[in-house]
Design an enzyme around this catalytic site. Structure first.
Site, short mmCIF file in Angstrom:
data_model
loop_
_atom_site.label_atom_id
_atom_site.label_comp_id
_atom_site.label_asym_id
_atom_site.label_seq_id
_atom_site.Cartn_x
_atom_site.Cartn_y
_atom_site.Cartn_z
N LYS A 157 46.54 86.89 11.56
CA LYS A 157 47.40 86.01 10.77
C LYS A 157 46.67 85.64 9.49
O LYS A 157 45.82 84.75 9.48
CB LYS A 157 47.75 84.75 11.57
CG LYS A 157 48.94 84.06 10.97
CD LYS A 157 48.76 82.76 10.39
CE LYS A 157 48.00 81.94 9.63
NZ LYS A 157 48.48 81.69 8.28
N CYS A 166 33.55 78.11 0.75
CA CYS A 166 32.94 77.24 1.75
C CYS A 166 31.44 77.07 1.54
O CYS A 166 30.88 76.05 1.89
CB CYS A 166 33.21 77.81 3.15
SG CYS A 166 32.68 79.53 3.31
N GLU A 197 34.40 68.62 0.79
CA GLU A 197 34.45 69.80 -0.07
C GLU A 197 35.26 69.51 -1.33
O GLU A 197 36.36 68.99 -1.24
CB GLU A 197 35.12 70.95 0.69
CG GLU A 197 34.32 71.48 1.84
CD GLU A 197 35.02 72.65 2.51
OE1 GLU A 197 36.10 72.43 3.10
OE2 GLU A 197 34.51 73.76 2.45
N GLU A 249 34.80 79.35 11.97
CA GLU A 249 34.03 79.34 10.71
C GLU A 249 34.71 78.33 9.80
O GLU A 249 35.76 78.61 9.24
CB GLU A 249 34.04 80.74 10.07
CG GLU A 249 33.57 81.86 10.98
CD GLU A 249 32.11 81.73 11.37
OE1 GLU A 249 31.34 81.14 10.58
OE2 GLU A 249 31.74 82.19 12.45
P1 NAD Z 1 43.21 75.90 6.30
O1 NAD Z 1 42.45 75.39 7.46
O2 NAD Z 1 44.29 75.08 5.73
O3 NAD Z 1 43.86 77.31 6.65
C1 NAD Z 1 43.11 78.39 7.15
C2 NAD Z 1 44.03 79.28 7.94
O4 NAD Z 1 44.43 78.54 9.10
C3 NAD Z 1 45.31 79.64 7.20
O5 NAD Z 1 45.69 80.94 7.54
C4 NAD Z 1 46.32 78.64 7.75
O6 NAD Z 1 47.65 79.07 7.67
C5 NAD Z 1 45.84 78.54 9.18
N1 NAD Z 1 46.27 77.34 9.89
C6 NAD Z 1 46.64 76.14 9.40
N2 NAD Z 1 47.00 75.32 10.39
C7 NAD Z 1 46.84 76.01 11.54
C8 NAD Z 1 47.05 75.69 12.92
N3 NAD Z 1 47.52 74.52 13.32
N4 NAD Z 1 46.77 76.64 13.84
C9 NAD Z 1 46.31 77.85 13.47
N5 NAD Z 1 46.11 78.20 12.18
C10 NAD Z 1 46.37 77.29 11.23
O7 NAD Z 1 42.12 76.29 5.22
P2 NAD Z 1 42.37 76.92 3.78
O8 NAD Z 1 42.77 75.82 2.87
O9 NAD Z 1 43.22 78.12 3.88
O10 NAD Z 1 40.90 77.42 3.45
C11 NAD Z 1 39.92 76.59 2.95
C12 NAD Z 1 39.02 76.08 4.05
O11 NAD Z 1 38.44 77.18 4.74
C13 NAD Z 1 37.87 75.28 3.50
O12 NAD Z 1 37.61 74.19 4.33
C14 NAD Z 1 36.72 76.28 3.55
O13 NAD Z 1 35.45 75.69 3.57
C15 NAD Z 1 37.02 77.01 4.80
N6 NAD Z 1 36.34 78.31 4.80
C16 NAD Z 1 35.30 78.49 5.66
C17 NAD Z 1 34.62 79.69 5.64
C18 NAD Z 1 33.46 79.95 6.58
O14 NAD Z 1 33.04 81.10 6.68
N7 NAD Z 1 32.95 78.95 7.27
C19 NAD Z 1 35.00 80.69 4.75
C20 NAD Z 1 36.08 80.47 3.90
C21 NAD Z 1 36.75 79.26 3.94
#
Ligand code: NAD
Length: 499
Positions: free
Chosen positions: A184, A293, A395, A259
């Protein structure tokens, strides 16, 4: 511009839809317009998966698991290595699509394609490494066989900031391990995910081994955690989403790989060479317009060096070009959408209200009328930031560089660690014994010593504390998708054991 996206998609063999059983199809979860963050223009409309689509996808992945998990590691690896080669062959088109959909500047998009390909190459090679061991049994005539076996169907969830690379890290590891996967991608960046699905199909991946389902997060989260056939869930996203998925996973207890968010300290030691630090700090901060991140979220600088650092940073900042990432010479692209700009502005205004000082900003994008409707945030440098300000506690996810001063190194380390995040950290200094000692003390999954981009396919990367659990990359990345199984069995022998 819509035409540009359409022709890239058709060149890459993509029809916007969900990818089920190797085919692009309509779906039952509504649809989403995909916008170019630089212009605000809709470049495609993508159907979203609903609960019934996930059920079908898990059925198909479950069926495919029976065959894929029994392939030899070498055969699985061949498909992954072909995918790596195809990604590189389609590098230019995929990178343009990535810039159109995500906004990052084209050279960074090209870098992301290379980075994604490196994971397919690495795990293509890892797939054939023998795992497991024989272990002596305390009872004569028996032995233990400790085997790593594919865990089953994996549910993969990825964010929009590195939509290709985050997918590649998970898919390559899962498939190398012998799992099948339901992926997804973020609903904000589904196109490049569908392009990756198409590349894997072209590489010879059998239908059902990878299902690609753009969907809303909560719909996917519920579908993947409610189905007992999903044996691994690997999520990259915010810590809040990680917590939600962790709670929902209590039902069937899949293996979890999370992650999550970071709040990286960037510690400049008193003997650091600022001429080396400044270009690397600027590259780190402005990668993907700060929406990373592992970006430098808090820059700790000795109070005595702050003036010099500000002077050198401002000189570089003034020369940057902010604009459409497809145009040559652009250094900084837009944020993912206009709401992201509002959030970052709130953090900056809050910090200024509490005493931080804005020392530099770059408004070069404001002259370009073609991007007036884009989601641009003016890159800014703030000095006088304190640990208690919201901008230092979470962040920023934008092109804002906050400077925090310190007096002694122990204090800098203590303050750097005073956060719930523990993803990455950076230390810059000439005295390597001091720099390494500081690196040892920092609470993070990865620390770059005089290096701004230490992540590679061949090393494990994962967070500590609220930044998550589990690993991507390295041999550890593959283990996230295996279960250990121990068989205690008699050893065949010409001579029966003495009784
Ligand atoms: P997000 O958590 O809003 O979304 C990430 C993914 O999770 C998306 O595909 C979203 O649709 C999905 N999602 C949202 N709610 C969900 C739920 N209830 N159940 C399952 N999936 C769900 O994050 P974002 O805004 O897309 O990305 C930014 C965040 O990701 C930041 O916090 C960043 O630090 C983190 N990030 C971490 C890493 C790492 O390797 N640790 C890498 C990239 C981004």
């Amino acid at each position: 511009m819509p035409d540009a996206a359409q022709s890239l998609l058709s060149g890459l063999g993509v029809t916007p839809g969900i990818m089920l059983g190797g085919e692009f199809r309509e779906a039952g979860g509504g649809e989403v317009p995909v916008r170019n963050p630089a212009t605000g223009a809709t470049i495609a409309v993508v159907p979203l998966a609903g609960p019934a689509d996930f059920a079908l996808a898990i059925d198909g992945a479950g069926e495919a698991f029976g065959r894929w998990s029994r392939e030899t590691g070498a055969a699985r690896g061949e498909v992954l290595k072909r995918a790596a080669a195809l990604l590189l062959a389609r590098r230019s088109d995929i990178a343009q699509l990535l810039t159109l959909e995500q906004g990052k500047v084209l050279p960074q998009a090209l870098g992301e394609v290379d980075y994604a390909a490196s994971f397919f190459q690495w795990f293509g090679e890892e797939a054939r490494r023998p795992t497991g061991r024989l272990q002596p049994h305390p009872v004569r005539g028996r032995e233990y066989r400790v085997k790593a076996v594919p865990a089953g169907v994996a549910g993969l969830v990825t964010p929009w900031n590195f939509p290709l690379a985050q997918g590649a890290k998970k898919i390559a590891a899962a498939l190398a391990a012998g799992c099948t996967a339901v992926w997804k991608p973020s609903e904000l960046t589904p196109l490049v995910a569908l392009a990756l699905g198409s590349v894997l199909r072209e590489a010879g991946l059998a239908p059902g081994v990878l299902q690609v389902l753009p969907a809303l997060g909560p719909v996917a989260g519920e579908a993947l955690t409610a189905d007992p056939r999903v044996r691994v869930i690997s999520l990259t996203g915010s810590t809040a989403t990680g917590r939600t998925v962790l709670r929902a996973s209590a039902r069937h207890l899949p293996r979890l790989s999370l992650e999550l968010g970071g709040n990286a300290p960037f510690v400049i030691l008193p003997d650091a060479d600022l001429d080396e630090v400044v270009p690397e700090l600027v590259k780190l901060k402005l990668l993907c317009s700060g929406q990373v991140c592992v970006t430098a979220n808090r820059v700790f600088v000795p109070a005595a060096l702050e003036g010099k650092l500000v002077e050198k940073l401002c000189a570089v900042w003034r020369g940057l070009r902010v604009g459409n990432g497809l145009e040559a010479g652009t250094d900084v692209g837009p944020l993912i959408h206009a709401e992201a700009c509002v959030r970052v502005r709130g953090l900056v205004e809050g910090a200024i209200a509490e005493g931080a000082e804005l020392v530099a900003e770059n408004r070069s994008h404001q002259a370009d009328r073609g991007i007036a409707a884009g989601g641009f945030y003016t890159p800014q440098i703030l000095r006088g930031v304190r640990d208690t300000m919201a901008i230092a506690r979470g962040e920023i996810f934008g092109p804002v560089l906050p400077l925090l001063t310190y007096v002694d190194v122990d204090e800098a380390v203590r303050r750097a660690n005073a956060t719930e995040a523990g993803l990455s950290a950076y230390v810059y200094g000439r005295d390597l014994s001091l720099a390494n000692a500081v690196a040892d003390e920092l609470e993070a999954g990865i620390v770059g010593v005089n290096e701004w981009r230490p992540l590679r396919a061949e090393i494990p990367f994962g967070g500590t504390k609220a930044s998550g659990q589990g690993w991507e990359g390295g041999e550890e990345g593959l283990r996230e998708f295996t279960e250990l199984k121990v068989i205690s069995a008699p050893v065949p022998s010409l001579r029966p054991p003495a009784r």
